[in-house]
Design an enzyme around this catalytic site. Structure first.
Site, short mmCIF file in Angstrom:
data_model
loop_
_atom_site.label_atom_id
_atom_site.label_comp_id
_atom_site.label_asym_id
_atom_site.label_seq_id
_atom_site.Cartn_x
_atom_site.Cartn_y
_atom_site.Cartn_z
N GLU A 1 0.89 -1.18 0.00
CA GLU A 1 0.00 0.00 0.00
C GLU A 1 0.92 1.22 0.00
O GLU A 1 1.49 1.56 1.02
CB GLU A 1 -0.86 0.02 1.27
CG GLU A 1 -1.72 -1.21 1.48
CD GLU A 1 -2.95 -1.24 0.59
OE1 GLU A 1 -3.08 -0.38 -0.30
OE2 GLU A 1 -3.77 -2.15 0.78
N CYS B 1 -2.20 8.80 2.68
CA CYS B 1 -2.05 8.33 1.30
C CYS B 1 -3.29 8.65 0.48
O CYS B 1 -3.20 8.98 -0.69
CB CYS B 1 -1.79 6.83 1.30
SG CYS B 1 -3.03 5.91 2.20
P1 NAP Z 1 8.53 5.12 4.41
O1 NAP Z 1 9.76 5.88 4.61
O2 NAP Z 1 8.42 4.23 3.25
O3 NAP Z 1 8.28 4.32 5.77
C1 NAP Z 1 7.25 3.37 5.90
C2 NAP Z 1 7.80 2.12 6.58
O4 NAP Z 1 8.72 1.49 5.71
C3 NAP Z 1 8.57 2.43 7.85
O5 NAP Z 1 8.37 1.38 8.77
C4 NAP Z 1 9.99 2.46 7.38
O6 NAP Z 1 10.93 2.20 8.41
C5 NAP Z 1 9.99 1.34 6.36
N1 NAP Z 1 11.02 1.45 5.35
C6 NAP Z 1 11.61 2.55 4.82
N2 NAP Z 1 12.50 2.21 3.88
C7 NAP Z 1 12.49 0.87 3.80
C8 NAP Z 1 13.19 -0.08 2.99
N3 NAP Z 1 14.09 0.30 2.09
N4 NAP Z 1 12.90 -1.39 3.15
C9 NAP Z 1 11.98 -1.79 4.05
N5 NAP Z 1 11.30 -0.95 4.85
C10 NAP Z 1 11.53 0.37 4.71
O7 NAP Z 1 7.25 6.01 4.31
P2 NAP Z 1 7.01 7.46 4.88
O8 NAP Z 1 7.54 8.42 3.87
O9 NAP Z 1 7.46 7.57 6.29
O10 NAP Z 1 5.41 7.42 4.88
C11 NAP Z 1 4.62 8.07 3.98
C12 NAP Z 1 4.33 7.24 2.74
O11 NAP Z 1 3.48 6.15 3.06
C13 NAP Z 1 3.58 8.06 1.72
O12 NAP Z 1 4.04 7.80 0.44
C14 NAP Z 1 2.15 7.57 1.89
O13 NAP Z 1 1.32 7.82 0.79
C15 NAP Z 1 2.37 6.13 2.16
N6 NAP Z 1 1.18 5.55 2.79
C16 NAP Z 1 0.40 4.73 2.05
C17 NAP Z 1 -0.78 4.19 2.58
C18 NAP Z 1 -1.64 3.27 1.78
O14 NAP Z 1 -2.47 2.59 2.36
N7 NAP Z 1 -1.52 3.22 0.47
C19 NAP Z 1 -1.13 4.51 3.89
C20 NAP Z 1 -0.31 5.36 4.62
C21 NAP Z 1 0.86 5.87 4.04
P3 NAP Z 1 11.81 3.39 9.06
O15 NAP Z 1 10.85 4.33 9.68
O16 NAP Z 1 12.67 2.68 10.03
O17 NAP Z 1 12.57 4.03 7.93
#
Ligand code: NAP
Length: 455
Positions: A228, A262
């Site tokens: 997601e 999101c």
């Molecule tokens: P993010 O950096 O991707 O973080 C989300 C999760 O992924 C965290 O637990 C993060 O851990 C982990 N993570 C980061 N890099 C990773 C990697 N290379 N491999 C594995 N895990 C990894 O996301 P964000 O920027 O904080 O959050 C916002 C994003 O989430 C936006 O793009 C938003 O649209 C999306 N989102 C989507 C939905 C949906 O249902 N479609 C819902 C909510 C949010 P760490 O914190 O330790 O880096």
């Protein structure tokens, strides 16, 4: 990335945690695997009782959990409490529905009897984001656990209090040790975890980069994933729309979780004939929003969750202006406040080639576009790499039908804002990810759909 709880309204470090040592991680993985082998045999009604207990704890202590969420990631207290209530709802929903969703499904064939039986896969990893620190976890864990899997949570590194509180809720509700465990880990350790043969699947909610990295590793090791990811959802307003209602909903849809959702409406695509009135209404509504302490009940918009989010959104708006766009309200961070606040902002006149026209904007910034007609609205709506949700406003049945058929997204909401609901499938297409959460579809993602043929 450090694992720390930092109040985004003040910048104060509340607490830091050491990540799990390799030995601690190994013992949690071993426990998750061992628990799976007996927990998978627990009858569904027994699991349902335990999940109802989780819901009861959430509801009884929603004020405490709400306060913790607000202080840890900055959404308003009222929205944090609503998130805890919604988390209880998804637990109750799957406690009540899982028996029906997972019942044997009879299919006629050349056998005396043929049917499908749904069985759990094993240990499932949930990699979750900070923007809905309770809801995202429960909507993933509730169906996975009801199906008989065990769950390991790797939460975002800036919401460790929420991550630990959720683990404690499952313990207090009487779930067997090892059925739900939190792993305090940086994201750089996810890849090795995905490769571990004891792990049978992974769900990630977060950015495209994180999703792509996890899916690449899962693909290498042939593990099931559900992703997601981000979105740049359109909010289309056509001539026949109920304008006051569309404007009021536009504000809510853009500002959910201080603009960090999101499925927040991000691009407002308005038919020329009503664009002036819509724009004026939206500007007035944004100007009336109260930005401030998220614990104050009067506050509409709290801070962004991290300094990185603040920097990113500031740069996106600056870049848009440099490309020729106009800021109608807001447009630059506060210089006189501690914390990571960004004002409600509207950007219009965005040139098609400006990066912001197709990027995700994760904060309280609305992008306004004008179009001559429905065909142009659909073309613009579909013109990003994302395909999560879409909201469209028209009372004309033929226009509604065309929008439903032609919008490239995982959901289309007519005359309402895009929202998640335990009863409805949730997920995206294109770079917004794949697979579905919630509803019957959600619980079937992490099960073995086993075909049985008997003569
Ligand atoms: P993010 O950096 O991707 O973080 C989300 C999760 O992924 C965290 O637990 C993060 O851990 C982990 N993570 C980061 N890099 C990773 C990697 N290379 N491999 C594995 N895990 C990894 O996301 P964000 O920027 O904080 O959050 C916002 C994003 O989430 C936006 O793009 C938003 O649209 C999306 N989102 C989507 C939905 C949906 O249902 N479609 C819902 C909510 C949010 P760490 O914190 O330790 O880096």
């Amino acid at each position: 990335m450090a694992i720390a709880s930092i109040n985004p309204a003040t910048g104060e470090v509340l607490k830091r945690w050491d990540p799990l040592s390799p030995a601690q991680l190994e013992s949690k993985l071993a426990l998750a695997e061992a628990t799976f082998w007996h927990y998978r045999l627990a009858p569904i009604p027994q699991r349902a009782v335990a999940l109802q207990k989780v819901a009861a704890i959430l509801l009884a202590e929603k004020a405490t959990f709400g306060q913790m969420i607000t202080v840890e990631m900055g959404k308003t207290l009222k929205s944090a409490i609503a998130e805890v209530e919604k988390s209880a709802w998804v637990c109750r929903y799957y406690a009540e529905q899982a028996g029906e969703f997972l019942a044997d499904h009879e299919i006629s064939s050349d056998a005396s009897r043929s049917f499908v039986r749904y069985q759990p896969l094993g240990v499932i990893l949930a990699v979750m984001p900070w923007n809905f620190p309770f809801w995202q976890v429960f909507r993933c864990a509730a169906p996975a656990l009801m199906a008989g899997n065990t769950v390991l949570l790797k939460h975002a590194s800036n919401v460790p209090q929420s991550a630990l509180a959720i683990e404690e809720i499952f313990d207090r509700a009487g779930w067997p040790a090892g059925s739900f465990q939190t792993l305090l880990l940086g994201s750089e350790r996810v890849s090795d975890l995905v490769a571990d043969p004891r792990l049978k699947g992974a769900a990630l909610t977060g950015s495209e980069a994180a999703g792509s990295s996890l899916a690449a590793q899962a693909g290498k090791h042939l593990k099931k994933t559900v992703l997601e990811l981000g979105g740049s959802d359109p909010f289309i307003v056509l001539e026949s729309a109920d304008l006051p209602q569309a404007i009021a909903t536009a504000v809510t849809a853009r500002m959910i979780s201080n603009g960090q959702s999101c499925i927040a409406a991000k691009r407002f695509i308005v038919q020329e004939s009503v664009a002036e009135a819509f724009e004026q209404g939206l500007v007035a509504a944004f100007q009336a929003l109260k930005v401030g302490d998220p614990l104050d009940p009067e506050t509409d918009i709290g801070p962004l969750a991290t300094p990185a989010m603040l920097q990113e959104i500031s740069e996106q708006v600056k870049e848009a202006v440099a490309a020729g766009a106009t800021v109608l309200v807001g447009g630059s961070p506060y210089s006189d406040r501690p914390g990571y606040f960004y004002p409600p902002t509207i950007v219009s006149g965005i040139p098609a080639q400006a990066p912001i026209a197709t990027q995700e904007v994760f904060g309280p910034v609305a992008l306004l576009f004008r179009v001559p007609d429905l065909a142009a609205a659909i073309q613009l709506a579909n013109g990003t790499p994302f395909g999560l949700g879409a909201s469209a406003w028209t009372t004309q049945p033929n226009e509604q039908e065309q929008l439903i058929n032609e919008i490239a997204a995982g959901s289309v909401f007519i005359n309402g804002m895009v929202k998640s609901d335990p009863r409805l499938p949730f997920g995206g297409i294109k770079r917004s990810g794949y697979g579905r959460e919630l509803s019957r579809e959600g619980i079937l993602e992490f099960v073995n759909i086993k075909t049985i043929w008997v003569r």
